[in-house]
Design a protein around this motif. Structure first.
Motif, PDB file in Angstrom:
ATOM      1  N   LEU A 124      -2.845  -2.688 -15.251  1.00 24.93           N
ATOM      2  CA  LEU A 124      -2.424  -2.245 -13.920  1.00 24.93           C
ATOM      3  C   LEU A 124      -1.593  -3.315 -13.222  1.00 24.93           C
ATOM      4  N   PRO A 125      -0.672  -2.906 -12.349  1.00 30.75           N
ATOM      5  CA  PRO A 125       0.126  -3.893 -11.606  1.00 30.75           C
ATOM      6  C   PRO A 125      -0.761  -4.760 -10.713  1.00 30.75           C
ATOM      7  N   GLU A 126      -0.302  -5.957 -10.433  1.00 23.86           N
ATOM      8  CA  GLU A 126      -1.028  -6.862  -9.540  1.00 23.86           C
ATOM      9  C   GLU A 126      -1.184  -6.212  -8.168  1.00 23.86           C
ATOM     10  N   ASP A 127      -2.395  -6.282  -7.613  1.00 22.58           N
ATOM     11  CA  ASP A 127      -2.642  -5.701  -6.290  1.00 22.58           C
ATOM     12  C   ASP A 127      -2.025  -6.574  -5.204  1.00 22.58           C
ATOM     13  N   THR A 128      -1.407  -5.929  -4.229  1.00 27.26           N
ATOM     14  CA  THR A 128      -0.899  -6.675  -3.082  1.00 27.26           C
ATOM     15  C   THR A 128      -2.050  -7.013  -2.139  1.00 27.26           C
ATOM     16  N   GLU A 129      -1.818  -7.949  -1.240  1.00 26.61           N
ATOM     17  CA  GLU A 129      -2.874  -8.429  -0.353  1.00 26.61           C
ATOM     18  C   GLU A 129      -2.474  -8.252   1.106  1.00 26.61           C
ATOM     19  N   ALA A 130      -3.487  -8.103   1.942  1.00 25.55           N
ATOM     20  CA  ALA A 130      -3.312  -8.117   3.394  1.00 25.55           C
ATOM     21  C   ALA A 130      -4.379  -9.037   3.961  1.00 25.55           C
ATOM     22  N   PHE A 131      -3.953 -10.017   4.724  1.00 23.44           N
ATOM     23  CA  PHE A 131      -4.871 -11.009   5.291  1.00 23.44           C
ATOM     24  C   PHE A 131      -5.639 -11.730   4.178  1.00 23.44           C
ATOM     25  N   ARG A 132      -4.968 -11.884   3.012  1.00 25.43           N
ATOM     26  CA  ARG A 132      -5.494 -12.593   1.845  1.00 25.43           C
ATOM     27  C   ARG A 132      -6.636 -11.844   1.161  1.00 25.43           C
TER      28      ARG A 132
ATOM     29  N   LEU B 153      -3.015  -1.601  -0.228  1.00 24.83           N
ATOM     30  CA  LEU B 153      -3.190  -0.866  -1.483  1.00 24.83           C
ATOM     31  C   LEU B 153      -2.500   0.491  -1.409  1.00 24.83           C
ATOM     32  N   ASP B 154      -1.191   0.471  -1.522  1.00 26.83           N
ATOM     33  CA  ASP B 154      -0.435   1.714  -1.518  1.00 26.83           C
ATOM     34  C   ASP B 154      -0.434   2.324  -2.922  1.00 26.83           C
ATOM     35  N   VAL B 155       0.100   3.524  -3.037  1.00 31.67           N
ATOM     36  CA  VAL B 155       0.161   4.229  -4.321  1.00 31.67           C
ATOM     37  C   VAL B 155       1.607   4.633  -4.577  1.00 31.67           C
ATOM     38  N   SER B 156       2.110   4.263  -5.735  1.00 33.73           N
ATOM     39  CA  SER B 156       3.470   4.620  -6.124  1.00 33.73           C
ATOM     40  C   SER B 156       3.434   5.345  -7.463  1.00 33.73           C
ATOM     41  N   HIS B 157       4.578   5.835  -7.902  1.00 34.54           N
ATOM     42  CA  HIS B 157       4.621   6.506  -9.206  1.00 34.54           C
ATOM     43  C   HIS B 157       4.315   5.524 -10.331  1.00 34.54           C
ATOM     44  N   VAL B 158       4.645   4.245 -10.117  1.00 33.59           N
ATOM     45  CA  VAL B 158       4.316   3.223 -11.117  1.00 33.59           C
ATOM     46  C   VAL B 158       2.801   3.056 -11.215  1.00 33.59           C
ATOM     47  N   GLN B 159       2.132   3.007 -10.052  1.00 33.53           N
ATOM     48  CA  GLN B 159       0.674   2.890 -10.044  1.00 33.53           C
ATOM     49  C   GLN B 159       0.030   4.060 -10.778  1.00 33.53           C
ATOM     50  N   LEU B 160       0.463   5.276 -10.472  1.00 38.43           N
ATOM     51  CA  LEU B 160      -0.135   6.458 -11.098  1.00 38.43           C
ATOM     52  C   LEU B 160       0.038   6.428 -12.610  1.00 38.43           C
ATOM     53  N   GLN B 161       1.226   6.039 -13.072  1.00 38.56           N
ATOM     54  CA  GLN B 161       1.469   5.985 -14.508  1.00 38.56           C
ATOM     55  C   GLN B 161       0.582   4.945 -15.178  1.00 38.56           C
ATOM     56  N   ARG B 162       0.428   3.799 -14.539  1.00 38.16           N
ATOM     57  CA  ARG B 162      -0.411   2.746 -15.119  1.00 38.16           C
ATOM     58  C   ARG B 162      -1.890   3.149 -15.125  1.00 38.16           C
ATOM     59  N   TYR B 163      -2.333   3.859 -14.084  1.00 41.83           N
ATOM     60  CA  TYR B 163      -3.720   4.328 -14.065  1.00 41.83           C
ATOM     61  C   TYR B 163      -3.977   5.284 -15.231  1.00 41.83           C
ATOM     62  N   LEU B 164      -3.031   6.173 -15.502  1.00 40.39           N
ATOM     63  CA  LEU B 164      -3.181   7.101 -16.627  1.00 40.39           C
ATOM     64  C   LEU B 164      -3.208   6.346 -17.955  1.00 40.39           C
TER      65      LEU B 164
END
Length: 352
Positions: free
Chosen positions: A139-147, A155-166
């Motif tokens: 899975l892609p590296e998770d982005t951070e908010a306030f570390r 933690l948004d969701v993109s088409h890249v995220q969905l493909q990697r989850y599958l």
């Protein structure tokens, strides 16, 4: 008349309106935070007054905090009038609290989010009862908010995220099913400490191993073996004397750290699955260094030939090792002064 009252209300807003900034900001802040200076990346003349916009709301909160804490304006600048500052912060805080309460009422305190990659890996491990699965690296590296990498704001969701989850789900299913089909025959094998190069190699001093407190040492029961440590005698009696071989051991006088990390390299799990490990050992007491006649006694340097029965239990943490040096903690055991057999029921990956 009504329109004039509305107009006056907007102009007096602590956020500003119709392109005009509040008098407090105009007097104390805009000199450094306009379109030309834009210090700290803040342009007050372009900042939206719409608090429903998350980024604008966050910026106004920062403005409030920095002003309230006295960080802004900077100390080298003229200090704002205390009465005007208090009045402005009071008006601004009221608007911020009102907007925050409105957001909580409509959206709740917690923003809905997806699982981060660590949570997803653990969830699939639990569902498939396969705790050895490594899926997070797919899975892609998770982005951070306030570390934090568990914040819904990041933690948004993109088409890249969905493909990697599958892809990760398919990999998890494939690994779990293959492991259940290719179950090896059960067998028991014994591995001796003196068969392991990482144990016996540290008995010999060299350019890279000069400190007794970092060395390993041979034991026979509760006594040392100086002749074995010097290399005058074979490292082990081997199969010629099974009873004596069971008493042969290798000791360390410190907590293992990277340069001295004993491992049973003669064993590798043939397949993903559950294994039963039995660890046999005991604690010993190592005497202090003896006088050399060249200075004070270095009592803190161990005498690796002065070995006796241990005085207390010693804790040991057990790790599974996957090359290139990926460590995974699989258990903790205690070795008592008397010979102790600890049993661990663990899940290992093929090659660990």
């Amino acid at each position: 008349m009504l329109s004039r009252l509305v107009f006056l209300g907007l102009v007096l807003s602590p956020l500003g309106s119709f392109g005009a900034l509040p008098a407090f900001l105009e007097k104390n802040c805009v000199e450094c935070h306009d379109a030309d200076a834009k210090k700290g990346g803040l342009d007050l003349t372009a900042l939206k007054s719409d608090l429903t916009d998350a980024k604008s709301f966050e910026t106004w909160v920062k403005i409030f905090d920095r002003t309230a804490n006295g960080e802004m304006p900077p100390k080298k600048k003229a200090r704002p009038d205390a009465t005007q500052k208090s009045a402005y912060l009071g008006d601004l805080s009221a608007l911020l609290f009102r907007q925050d309460a409105s957001r909580i009422a409509s959206q709740g305190r917690t923003v809905e989010r997806r699982m981060n990659r660590f949570e997803y890996e653990n969830a699939v491990r639990d569902l498939l009862q396969a705790p050895w699965l490594d899926l997070k690296e797919i899975l892609p590296e998770d982005t951070e908010a306030f570390r934090f990498n568990k914040s819904g704001q990041a933690l948004d969701v993109s088409h890249v995220q969905l493909q990697r989850y599958l892809t990760a789900a398919e990999e998890g299913l494939r690994s779990a099913f293959i492991s259940s089909v290719e179950k090896p025959d059960g067998s028991t094998k014994r591995h001796y400490a003196r068969q392991q190069g990482s144990y016996t190699g540290k008995m010999k001093f060299s350019e890279f191993n000069q400190s007794p407190e970092r060395a390993t040492f041979p034991t026979l029961g509760f006594t040392g073996q100086p002749d074995v440590r010097r290399g005058d005698t074979k490292i082990s009696v081997g199969k010629s004397n099974p009873k004596l071989r069971d008493e042969e051991g290798v000791g360390v006088v410190h907590g293992a750290y990277e340069p001295v990390e004993p491992s049973f390299s003669t064993f590798q799990a043939p397949a993903d699955g559950r294994y039963k490990l039995k660890l046999c050992g005991h604690s010993v007491w190592v005497g202090p260094g003896k006088p050399t006649g060249k200075g004070p006694t270095r009592w803190y340097i161990p005498d690796l030939d002065d070995i006796s029965k241990g005085h207390r239990p010693e804790p040991v943490t057990v790790y599974a090792l996957m090359h290139p040096r990926i460590l995974r903690r699989i258990g903790n055991v205690d070795f008592n002064p008397d010979v102790t057999v600890n049993e661990l029921d663990v899940v290992l990956k093929a090659g660990e």
